[in-house]
Design an enzyme around this catalytic site. Sequence first.
Site, PDB file in Angstrom:
ATOM      1  N   ARG A   1       0.913  -1.229  -0.009  1.00 45.22           N
ATOM      2  CA  ARG A   1      -0.038  -0.105   0.109  1.00 45.22           C
ATOM      3  C   ARG A   1       0.808   1.289  -0.051  1.00 45.22           C
ATOM      4  NH1 ARG A   1      -5.175  -1.975   3.930  1.00 45.22           N
ATOM      5  NH2 ARG A   1      -6.328  -2.445   1.997  1.00 45.22           N
TER       6      ARG A   1
ATOM      7  N   LYS B   1     -14.650 -14.377   7.170  1.00 45.60           N
ATOM      8  CA  LYS B   1     -16.206 -14.319   7.646  1.00 45.60           C
ATOM      9  C   LYS B   1     -17.062 -14.297   6.383  1.00 45.60           C
ATOM     10  CE  LYS B   1     -15.910 -12.479  12.276  1.00 45.60           C
ATOM     11  NZ  LYS B   1     -16.144 -11.124  12.877  1.00 45.60           N
TER      12      LYS B   1
ATOM     13  N   GLY C   1      -7.129  -6.724   1.303  1.00 43.57           N
ATOM     14  CA  GLY C   1      -5.749  -6.474   2.003  1.00 43.57           C
ATOM     15  C   GLY C   1      -4.987  -7.982   2.119  1.00 43.57           C
TER      16      GLY C   1
ATOM     17  N   GLY D   1     -12.750  -3.793   1.510  1.00 46.12           N
ATOM     18  CA  GLY D   1     -14.012  -3.368   1.706  1.00 46.12           C
ATOM     19  C   GLY D   1     -14.372  -2.644   0.448  1.00 46.12           C
TER      20      GLY D   1
HETATM   21  P1  ADP Z   1      -9.103 -10.092   2.589  1.00 52.05           P
HETATM   22  O1  ADP Z   1      -8.371  -9.115   3.601  1.00 52.05           O
HETATM   23  O2  ADP Z   1      -8.243 -10.489   1.568  1.00 52.05           O
HETATM   24  O3  ADP Z   1     -10.463  -9.512   2.148  1.00 52.05           O
HETATM   25  P2  ADP Z   1     -10.152 -11.535   4.536  1.00 52.05           P
HETATM   26  O4  ADP Z   1      -9.695 -10.550   5.608  1.00 52.05           O
HETATM   27  O5  ADP Z   1     -11.779 -11.572   4.443  1.00 52.05           O
HETATM   28  O6  ADP Z   1      -9.420 -11.222   3.432  1.00 52.05           O
HETATM   29  O7  ADP Z   1      -9.746 -12.892   5.265  1.00 52.05           O
HETATM   30  C1  ADP Z   1      -8.420 -13.063   5.325  1.00 52.05           C
HETATM   31  C2  ADP Z   1      -8.179 -14.066   6.688  1.00 52.05           C
HETATM   32  O8  ADP Z   1      -8.807 -15.283   6.289  1.00 52.05           O
HETATM   33  C3  ADP Z   1      -6.699 -14.555   6.553  1.00 52.05           C
HETATM   34  O9  ADP Z   1      -6.254 -14.077   7.747  1.00 52.05           O
HETATM   35  C4  ADP Z   1      -6.984 -16.095   6.533  1.00 52.05           C
HETATM   36  O10 ADP Z   1      -6.007 -16.640   7.576  1.00 52.05           O
HETATM   37  C5  ADP Z   1      -8.365 -16.295   6.910  1.00 52.05           C
HETATM   38  N1  ADP Z   1      -8.955 -17.614   6.601  1.00 52.05           N
HETATM   39  C6  ADP Z   1      -8.880 -18.464   5.297  1.00 52.05           C
HETATM   40  N2  ADP Z   1      -9.239 -19.394   5.667  1.00 52.05           N
HETATM   41  C7  ADP Z   1      -9.856 -19.636   6.695  1.00 52.05           C
HETATM   42  C8  ADP Z   1     -10.066 -21.006   7.301  1.00 52.05           C
HETATM   43  N3  ADP Z   1     -10.203 -22.059   6.972  1.00 52.05           N
HETATM   44  N4  ADP Z   1     -10.163 -20.597   8.753  1.00 52.05           N
HETATM   45  C9  ADP Z   1      -9.959 -19.715   9.411  1.00 52.05           C
HETATM   46  N5  ADP Z   1      -9.548 -18.334   8.721  1.00 52.05           N
HETATM   47  C10 ADP Z   1      -9.418 -18.687   7.572  1.00 52.05           C
HETATM   48 MG    MG Z   2      -8.480  -8.602   5.490  1.00 50.92          MG
END
Ligand code: ADP
Ligand code: MG
Length: 432
Positions: free
Chosen positions: A34, A204, A387, A411
């Site tokens: 970033r 989530k 991110g 987001g």
């Molecule tokens: P982004 O930042 O790319 O939008 P998110 O913040 O939604 O992604 O999610 C990222 C997190 O999801 C990572 O820290 C990863 O460890 C977690 N994650 C992925 N798969 C699982 C899983 N099976 N159980 C728990 N956490 C998970």
């Molecule tokens: Mg994230």
Amino acid sequence: MKRAEDLEVRGRTVLVRADLNVPMDGAAITDDGRIRASLPTIRELLSRGAAVIVCAHFGRPKGDDYAARAAAGPSLRPVADRLAELLGQPVTLAGDVAGESARVIASTMAAGEVALLENVRFEPAETSKDDRVRGGLAGRLAALADEYVGDGFGAMHRKHASVYDTPLLLPHAAGQLVLAEVAVLRQLTTSPARPYVVVLGGAKVSDKLAVIGNLVGSAGSGPATPRSAGSGPATPRSAGSGPATPPHADRLLIAGGMAYTFLAARGHQVGDSILQEEQIPQVTSVLADAETAGVEVVLPVDHVVADRFAADAEPEVVHGPDIPDGKMGLDIGPATRELFGRKLSDAKTVFWNGPPGVFEFPAFAAGTLAVAEAISHVTGLTVVGGGDSAAAVRHLNLPADAFTHISTGGGASLEYLEGRELPGLRALEAGS
Ligand code: ADP
Ligand code: MG
């Protein structure tokens, strides 16, 4: 939307709202993507004889007032140091956000110099729901500069003082990063080449249900009614701020933590995996909508599990979609990696948000690597948003052209794909 390049900046002080919210491991920046993404606009302004004051948020400061937050941190100090390193020139870090220190720096800066304000979320007003409270901070920020450039794409979906209210008080324009991000997202939301495949992972399901609803064409998941700006009538949606009806995807590949709520909704056992039970009804209805719309939803067919959430937990493959009690799914399994690869092989447009496994733990990173590689072979528009996803792919050392675009905003890009108007973009469009 006016471009930063079109502002007359020689001899002026420009306030640049950037997104410098980098992931940290203790005191170390683990991914400076970033910060790097914010350099072109800052450099361009400096080269034309501006003094640049950068404003950014960092982490989640806690505390009731400025003093408590500033004392607890996190300070932007490590970011200021890295920014200076990357720019190859000193960056003065103000001792506050828009107080005495910032004012002294702003009034003594010379052309070509760079300053960074302290973490703008030290100011509780930054995120206030009260227009007048935010307006007070915006007034103090605006007083530091002659012009405003919005380049913090990752924060554009926030109606925050430094993102939304401040540009309305100064001549303003969009920076190069914001313009690039919007150009790509606009491509995704105006007749994407098909098949259009979306891969969603992350922790989530609740974070992503709105965008999923939109991608499967759920009734009622269309663009949210434009929220009142608090000043004047809502402006009609223009090309920059979001599409009226985003097109739906042809295929949705669901993995990561959110997959377990989808599997549970389809009646599978998920053991001790992360599960948002209260979301099952919404997930069930999204699955029904997908069926009606003819959107193929692909869920994991096997898993890599462990008996605890830890980097040194013993990985074990569970064949089949059900996970026994005592085990938690931490990554997609080998059959799913292959299945997802096949489902991506004919894609002409791909959007990927959220890692399909806990990639931070090397034993559970294979799914993320497989998805990244499969997408890198797609010819067509490929966009990675989020991110954590962006940080994950940058660490994989794939060729620079593996993706068309790695978005700095999670987001923000999701809300754009939902067809929502981003307050930061709306402010930059106002009056220009
Ligand atoms: P982004 O930042 O790319 O939008 P998110 O913040 O939604 O992604 O999610 C990222 C997190 O999801 C990572 O820290 C990863 O460890 C977690 N994650 C992925 N798969 C699982 C899983 N099976 N159980 C728990 N956490 C998970
Ligand atoms: Mg994230």
